[in-house]
Design a protein around this motif. Sequence first.
Motif, PDB file in Angstrom:
ATOM      1  N   GLY A 113     -35.325 -48.650 -10.169  1.00 53.35           N
ATOM      2  CA  GLY A 113     -35.149 -49.846  -9.847  1.00 53.35           C
ATOM      3  C   GLY A 113     -36.000 -51.162 -10.168  1.00 53.35           C
ATOM      4  N   THR A 114     -36.262 -51.949  -9.400  1.00 53.86           N
ATOM      5  CA  THR A 114     -36.725 -53.276  -9.922  1.00 53.86           C
ATOM      6  C   THR A 114     -38.027 -53.451  -8.896  1.00 53.86           C
ATOM      7  OG1 THR A 114     -34.750 -53.894 -10.477  1.00 53.86           O
ATOM      8  CG2 THR A 114     -36.559 -55.750 -10.084  1.00 53.86           C
ATOM      9  N   PRO A 115     -39.083 -53.718  -9.608  1.00 52.16           N
ATOM     10  CA  PRO A 115     -40.302 -53.768  -8.660  1.00 52.16           C
ATOM     11  C   PRO A 115     -40.230 -55.253  -7.896  1.00 52.16           C
ATOM     12  CG  PRO A 115     -41.126 -54.318 -10.923  1.00 52.16           C
ATOM     13  CD  PRO A 115     -39.564 -53.954 -10.922  1.00 52.16           C
ATOM     14  N   GLY A 116     -41.046 -55.079  -6.814  1.00 54.21           N
ATOM     15  CA  GLY A 116     -41.132 -56.384  -6.102  1.00 54.21           C
ATOM     16  C   GLY A 116     -42.462 -56.928  -6.510  1.00 54.21           C
ATOM     17  N   GLU A 139     -43.689 -48.288 -17.015  1.00 49.11           N
ATOM     18  CA  GLU A 139     -42.635 -48.239 -17.744  1.00 49.11           C
ATOM     19  C   GLU A 139     -41.482 -47.154 -17.294  1.00 49.11           C
ATOM     20  OE1 GLU A 139     -41.112 -47.264 -22.451  1.00 49.11           O
ATOM     21  OE2 GLU A 139     -43.253 -47.632 -21.965  1.00 49.11           O
ATOM     22  N   PHE A 140     -42.130 -46.112 -16.759  1.00 44.76           N
ATOM     23  CA  PHE A 140     -41.636 -44.809 -16.473  1.00 44.76           C
ATOM     24  C   PHE A 140     -40.910 -45.121 -14.975  1.00 44.76           C
ATOM     25  CE2 PHE A 140     -40.792 -40.635 -14.293  1.00 44.76           C
ATOM     26  CZ  PHE A 140     -40.073 -40.080 -15.466  1.00 44.76           C
ATOM     27  N   ASP A 160     -54.096 -46.876  -8.727  1.00 50.06           N
ATOM     28  CA  ASP A 160     -53.193 -47.673  -9.575  1.00 50.06           C
ATOM     29  C   ASP A 160     -51.619 -47.109  -9.221  1.00 50.06           C
ATOM     30  OD1 ASP A 160     -54.815 -49.172 -11.317  1.00 50.06           O
ATOM     31  OD2 ASP A 160     -55.660 -47.342 -11.739  1.00 50.06           O
ATOM     32  N   GLN A 161     -51.410 -45.800  -9.290  1.00 50.24           N
ATOM     33  CA  GLN A 161     -50.197 -45.250  -9.102  1.00 50.24           C
ATOM     34  C   GLN A 161     -49.576 -45.389  -7.460  1.00 50.24           C
ATOM     35  OE1 GLN A 161     -48.376 -43.718 -11.358  1.00 50.24           O
ATOM     36  NE2 GLN A 161     -46.748 -42.687 -10.006  1.00 50.24           N
ATOM     37  N   LEU A 162     -50.720 -45.699  -6.546  1.00 48.83           N
ATOM     38  CA  LEU A 162     -50.318 -46.026  -5.239  1.00 48.83           C
ATOM     39  C   LEU A 162     -49.752 -47.412  -5.228  1.00 48.83           C
ATOM     40  CD1 LEU A 162     -50.566 -45.271  -2.101  1.00 48.83           C
ATOM     41  CD2 LEU A 162     -52.891 -46.350  -2.117  1.00 48.83           C
ATOM     42  N   ARG A 163     -50.642 -48.243  -6.006  1.00 54.20           N
ATOM     43  CA  ARG A 163     -49.953 -49.628  -5.715  1.00 54.20           C
ATOM     44  C   ARG A 163     -48.786 -49.859  -6.619  1.00 54.20           C
ATOM     45  NH1 ARG A 163     -55.974 -51.487  -8.194  1.00 54.20           N
ATOM     46  NH2 ARG A 163     -56.978 -51.135  -5.895  1.00 54.20           N
ATOM     47  N   LEU A 164     -48.565 -49.096  -7.642  1.00 57.35           N
ATOM     48  CA  LEU A 164     -47.151 -49.198  -8.410  1.00 57.35           C
ATOM     49  C   LEU A 164     -46.017 -48.871  -7.559  1.00 57.35           C
ATOM     50  CD1 LEU A 164     -48.174 -48.141 -12.034  1.00 57.35           C
ATOM     51  CD2 LEU A 164     -47.622 -50.220 -11.382  1.00 57.35           C
ATOM     52  N   VAL A 165     -46.245 -47.660  -6.914  1.00 56.87           N
ATOM     53  CA  VAL A 165     -45.243 -47.169  -6.201  1.00 56.87           C
ATOM     54  C   VAL A 165     -44.858 -48.027  -4.806  1.00 56.87           C
ATOM     55  CG1 VAL A 165     -44.280 -45.073  -4.492  1.00 56.87           C
ATOM     56  CG2 VAL A 165     -45.637 -44.710  -6.542  1.00 56.87           C
ATOM     57  N   GLY A 167     -39.602 -53.766  -3.859  1.00 62.97           N
ATOM     58  CA  GLY A 167     -38.463 -54.296  -4.778  1.00 62.97           C
ATOM     59  C   GLY A 167     -37.120 -53.734  -4.324  1.00 62.97           C
ATOM     60  N   THR A 168     -36.455 -53.355  -5.364  1.00 61.41           N
ATOM     61  CA  THR A 168     -35.166 -52.616  -4.936  1.00 61.41           C
ATOM     62  C   THR A 168     -35.004 -51.283  -5.598  1.00 61.41           C
ATOM     63  OG1 THR A 168     -34.241 -53.906  -7.021  1.00 61.41           O
ATOM     64  CG2 THR A 168     -33.865 -54.889  -4.794  1.00 61.41           C
TER      65      THR A 168
END
Length: 355
Positions: A104-107, A98-99, A304-309, A315-316
Amino acid sequence: MADARERAQRFCERFGLQVPILQAPMAGSSPPALAIGVAEAGGMGARGVLQDSPAGIADWVEQFRSGSSGAFQLNVWIPDPPTGDPAERERRVEQAREFLGRFGTPGEAAGPVPPVFEEQCEAMLAARPTVISSIMGLFEPGYVRRLHEQGIAWFACATTLEDALAAQEAGADAVVAQGMEAGGHRGAFDQDAAERTDVGLFALLPWFADHLRVPIIATGGVADGRGLAAALALGASAVQVGTAFLRCPETKISKEWSAALDGLAPEATMTTRAYTGRVARAAPTPYLRAWTEPGAPRPAPFPDQLRLVGQWRRGTPDGLDRANLWAGQSAALATEEPAAAVVSRMWREASDLLA
C-alpha cells in the motif's frame, strides 16, 4: 509438591497476591479492564508502556486504581545502545521502506516512536506501582536505587542464565524466565543473538533455579493449570501469562486476531522481526511470510521498522496486518472466558495437581 506450594505462598505474601499468577505486560493489549480483572481475582495486573507517553501512563494507572486496589506492574523496554555503522542502518531502512511499498501507500511519519525512555521511567516512578519491570536489558543502578527507596520492586526478564545472573547482581527482586514458547517479543539482552538463544521454558526453569537466589517467574507457553503446576514444580515461584488472556472479553483484540489464535497449533506460530525490528512470536500471516521469501530484505532495526509499519498503517495499507498478531505456542488453550475466570480456573487446576 509442598515445597512448590510454600514457595508460591511466600511470593504471594511478599507482593500482595492471593494466587501466583501475573498478567504479562503486553504493550498495546493490556487495557485497564484486563489488569483489573486479573488483580481482582488475586493475581497481578500489568501494562506494557513501550508506546505510552507519560500522560498515557498516568491515565492508565488512574483507570486501573479506579477499579482495583490490587497489585500491578508497569513494564518498559531497555533501549539499545548506539552501535553499528549509521550508513548500513540507513541502507537497511531504505530496503525495508522499498519492500513495504508492496503493501500500500504510507501515511505521514509520526513523532518519536517509542516515546522518550527517560520520561517514561519518571512517569512509572511517579505512578508507584507494585512492580516496575524491564525487558531486553537492565536499568541503570541509580534508577534501581530510586525504585527500592520508594518501595517498588524490580522484575527483570531474562532468556539466558548469564542475563539472569546479571539482573540478580544488579538488584532485581525477581527474574522473569522467558521461554522460547512466549508470544510477543523475546527478552534477550543481545537482540542480535535473540534467534540463537531460544530455550524452552521447562529446560530454562531448573537451570535458573539451580543458580539464582531471587524468586523466578516463569513465562512462555503457560496457559492452564497444568502449565502452572509444572512451572512451580520446576522451581518457579509464580507464572506470567500473556496469550491465555488475549481472547478474554476485557482485552478487546480484533476479531481477526482472536480467530488467528483459535486452534492455532504450537508449531504454526512463527518468529519474526517484521513488525518492530526485534524478534517476536506471532500467528502466521501473508504479510509476515512475505518477509521470509527468497530475496526479501531483512526488516529494518528497531525502532525504524516499528516506525515504518506504523507509517504504512496510517496510510492506505493493502495486505499489511492491521495489528500485530502476537501468539505464544499455547494459543490454542486461550479461551473467551473473562480474565478472572481464567485466573481462578488455572489456580484451581494447579492446586489439584500440587495437592
